[in-house]
Design a protein around this motif. Sequence first.
Motif, PDB file in Angstrom:
ATOM      1  N   ASN A 103       6.491 -29.334  18.326  1.00  0.00           N
ATOM      2  CA  ASN A 103       5.187 -29.559  18.928  1.00  0.00           C
ATOM      3  C   ASN A 103       4.169 -28.452  18.612  1.00  0.00           C
ATOM      4  N   ALA A 104       4.613 -27.299  18.151  1.00  0.00           N
ATOM      5  CA  ALA A 104       3.709 -26.159  17.952  1.00  0.00           C
ATOM      6  C   ALA A 104       2.567 -26.518  17.003  1.00  0.00           C
ATOM      7  N   GLY A 105       1.375 -26.065  17.345  1.00  0.00           N
ATOM      8  CA  GLY A 105       0.252 -26.337  16.470  1.00  0.00           C
ATOM      9  C   GLY A 105      -1.006 -25.608  16.882  1.00  0.00           C
ATOM     10  N   ILE A 106      -1.908 -25.473  15.924  1.00  0.00           N
ATOM     11  CA  ILE A 106      -3.242 -24.937  16.165  1.00  0.00           C
ATOM     12  C   ILE A 106      -4.227 -25.857  15.457  1.00  0.00           C
ATOM     13  N   ALA A 107      -5.472 -25.863  15.901  1.00  0.00           N
ATOM     14  CA  ALA A 107      -6.434 -26.788  15.302  1.00  0.00           C
ATOM     15  C   ALA A 107      -7.850 -26.221  15.350  1.00  0.00           C
ATOM     16  N   PRO A 108      -8.125 -25.168  14.585  1.00  0.00           N
ATOM     17  CA  PRO A 108      -9.494 -24.650  14.543  1.00  0.00           C
ATOM     18  C   PRO A 108     -10.433 -25.663  13.891  1.00  0.00           C
ATOM     19  N   PHE A 109     -11.572 -25.917  14.512  1.00  0.00           N
ATOM     20  CA  PHE A 109     -12.538 -26.856  13.953  1.00  0.00           C
ATOM     21  C   PHE A 109     -13.422 -26.145  12.935  1.00  0.00           C
ATOM     22  N   ALA A 110     -13.550 -26.716  11.742  1.00  0.00           N
ATOM     23  CA  ALA A 110     -14.428 -26.158  10.712  1.00  0.00           C
ATOM     24  C   ALA A 110     -14.601 -27.184   9.604  1.00  0.00           C
ATOM     25  N   MET A 111     -15.789 -27.213   8.992  1.00  0.00           N
ATOM     26  CA  MET A 111     -16.018 -28.105   7.864  1.00  0.00           C
ATOM     27  C   MET A 111     -15.165 -27.647   6.679  1.00  0.00           C
ATOM     28  N   PHE A 112     -14.834 -28.602   5.802  1.00  0.00           N
ATOM     29  CA  PHE A 112     -13.922 -28.332   4.694  1.00  0.00           C
ATOM     30  C   PHE A 112     -14.396 -27.183   3.815  1.00  0.00           C
ATOM     31  N   ASP A 119      -7.553 -19.396   7.863  1.00  0.00           N
ATOM     32  CA  ASP A 119      -7.296 -20.507   8.772  1.00  0.00           C
ATOM     33  C   ASP A 119      -6.571 -21.653   8.075  1.00  0.00           C
ATOM     34  N   ILE A 120      -6.871 -21.884   6.801  1.00  0.00           N
ATOM     35  CA  ILE A 120      -6.138 -22.902   6.045  1.00  0.00           C
ATOM     36  C   ILE A 120      -4.654 -22.561   6.016  1.00  0.00           C
ATOM     37  N   GLU A 121      -4.362 -21.314   5.692  1.00  0.00           N
ATOM     38  CA  GLU A 121      -2.956 -20.886   5.629  1.00  0.00           C
ATOM     39  C   GLU A 121      -2.286 -20.969   7.000  1.00  0.00           C
ATOM     40  N   GLN A 122      -3.034 -20.636   8.048  1.00  0.00           N
ATOM     41  CA  GLN A 122      -2.480 -20.693   9.398  1.00  0.00           C
ATOM     42  C   GLN A 122      -2.146 -22.130   9.811  1.00  0.00           C
ATOM     43  N   VAL A 123      -3.072 -23.046   9.564  1.00  0.00           N
ATOM     44  CA  VAL A 123      -2.870 -24.445   9.972  1.00  0.00           C
ATOM     45  C   VAL A 123      -1.701 -25.063   9.220  1.00  0.00           C
ATOM     46  N   PRO A 163     -13.967 -35.390  10.983  1.00  0.00           N
ATOM     47  CA  PRO A 163     -14.735 -34.260  10.454  1.00  0.00           C
ATOM     48  C   PRO A 163     -14.264 -32.948  11.065  1.00  0.00           C
ATOM     49  N   GLN A 164     -14.259 -31.913  10.274  1.00  0.00           N
ATOM     50  CA  GLN A 164     -13.875 -30.558  10.668  1.00  0.00           C
ATOM     51  C   GLN A 164     -12.364 -30.402  10.881  1.00  0.00           C
ATOM     52  N   GLN A 165     -11.583 -31.393  10.473  1.00  0.00           N
ATOM     53  CA  GLN A 165     -10.133 -31.304  10.627  1.00  0.00           C
ATOM     54  C   GLN A 165      -9.404 -31.718   9.344  1.00  0.00           C
ATOM     55  N   SER A 166      -9.966 -31.392   8.210  1.00  0.00           N
ATOM     56  CA  SER A 166      -9.385 -31.817   6.935  1.00  0.00           C
ATOM     57  C   SER A 166      -8.011 -31.197   6.696  1.00  0.00           C
ATOM     58  N   ILE A 167      -7.868 -29.917   6.948  1.00  0.00           N
ATOM     59  CA  ILE A 167      -6.593 -29.238   6.680  1.00  0.00           C
ATOM     60  C   ILE A 167      -5.549 -29.666   7.705  1.00  0.00           C
ATOM     61  N   TYR A 168      -5.964 -29.788   8.942  1.00  0.00           N
ATOM     62  CA  TYR A 168      -5.079 -30.283  10.003  1.00  0.00           C
ATOM     63  C   TYR A 168      -4.576 -31.684   9.648  1.00  0.00           C
ATOM     64  N   SER A 169      -5.494 -32.542   9.198  1.00  0.00           N
ATOM     65  CA  SER A 169      -5.120 -33.902   8.831  1.00  0.00           C
ATOM     66  C   SER A 169      -4.113 -33.915   7.696  1.00  0.00           C
ATOM     67  N   ALA A 170      -4.344 -33.075   6.698  1.00  0.00           N
ATOM     68  CA  ALA A 170      -3.437 -33.006   5.553  1.00  0.00           C
ATOM     69  C   ALA A 170      -2.043 -32.575   5.989  1.00  0.00           C
ATOM     70  N   ALA A 171      -1.988 -31.556   6.836  1.00  0.00           N
ATOM     71  CA  ALA A 171      -0.693 -31.062   7.311  1.00  0.00           C
ATOM     72  C   ALA A 171       0.021 -32.113   8.148  1.00  0.00           C
ATOM     73  N   LYS A 172      -0.724 -32.815   8.996  1.00  0.00           N
ATOM     74  CA  LYS A 172      -0.112 -33.806   9.878  1.00  0.00           C
ATOM     75  C   LYS A 172       0.401 -35.030   9.111  1.00  0.00           C
ATOM     76  N   LEU A 173      -0.270 -35.404   8.014  1.00  0.00           N
ATOM     77  CA  LEU A 173       0.270 -36.496   7.210  1.00  0.00           C
ATOM     78  C   LEU A 173       1.499 -36.020   6.442  1.00  0.00           C
ATOM     79  N   GLY A 174       1.510 -34.742   6.085  1.00  0.00           N
ATOM     80  CA  GLY A 174       2.711 -34.171   5.468  1.00  0.00           C
ATOM     81  C   GLY A 174       3.905 -34.244   6.399  1.00  0.00           C
ATOM     82  N   VAL A 175       3.665 -34.097   7.705  1.00  0.00           N
ATOM     83  CA  VAL A 175       4.736 -34.214   8.700  1.00  0.00           C
ATOM     84  C   VAL A 175       5.356 -35.607   8.660  1.00  0.00           C
ATOM     85  N   VAL A 176       4.514 -36.626   8.451  1.00  0.00           N
ATOM     86  CA  VAL A 176       5.021 -38.002   8.365  1.00  0.00           C
ATOM     87  C   VAL A 176       5.937 -38.154   7.159  1.00  0.00           C
TER      88      VAL A 176
END
Length: 316
Positions: A103-112, A119-123, A163-176
């Motif tokens: 469940n661990a996660g972080i989600a800083p909001f920022a445009m791509f 922050d990219i590396e952290q997410v 919007p502002q969650q591009s890296i988070y989205s990429a990581a979360k689809l990788g989880v799938v």
Amino acid sequence: MNELDFSGRVAVITGAGGNPGLGRAYALLLASRGAKVVVNDLGVGPDGRGRIGSGPDEVVADIHAAGGEAVANYDSVADRDGAARVVSSALDRWGRLDIVINNAGIAPFAMFDEISDHDIEQVVGVHLMGHIWMCRAAWPHMKANRYGRLVNVSSSVAFKGLPQQSIYSAAKLGVVGLTRALAAEGAEHGIRANAIMPNADTLAWQTMLSEDFSTGARKRGVVPEVVAPVAAWLAHEDCTYSGKILHTEAGGVKEVFFATTTGTRPNPELSLEDVGADIELIVDRTDSADVPDPGALPPGALSFAPKPYNLRGRRI
């Protein structure tokens, strides 16, 4: 209906120190049903910075007060050795590990084009690599016991786009993708791997989104307590499904699945112009078909495969 319990089971739940938080809700529910729980959290804010409250110690105290068993762990799942220590917390205390809820996660909001490299590396480190390191640390123990339940936490943002969650989205689809591959690999070892896409009013929402949005979500019942039963069921021995993705919000549960269109027939002479001419047929979803759930390859399927290669292209 028989009440489901987790007596004799040991669970690790990462990112479980927030209040309100999904991980906390998972930990309290499993502990209330008899599971022994490792409550992991760095105790930092949802943007990955600054300590918040007492983190997992508070959750452990709540579990103890209710008569359950739990220990706190403050290691980072983004670190390979940290993930190994999280798993060791369960093994050292109770001698086994049956369940991991990532469940661990972080989600800083920022445009791509504005999000920092850090922050990219952290997410990616916490979400995708955190899942990988935790599953790798738990895998050999589950494999040896021929039993395991992996519940990975993705997000509907992974396929909806936000919007502002591009890296988070990429990581979360990788989880799938990770979950479906582990479902296939784990089948013969009694390991089930599934993912959830939860939506709930948590500390992260309250920190990063407007108060009106958060209040409205709570009024609609979008709270962690009604997400927890979904994660808990996937973590239970009665769950024989693997490779599933369940979206849950306000007590409603749906399956998210992959499908393909009928498309065009194989064409060894396919040209650029052919693709353009057939694009409407290619994207026509009228007679789409579900992509099958992951399954183990039949015996001998990889007997022809070459030996693995290292990063320099040489056979190992």
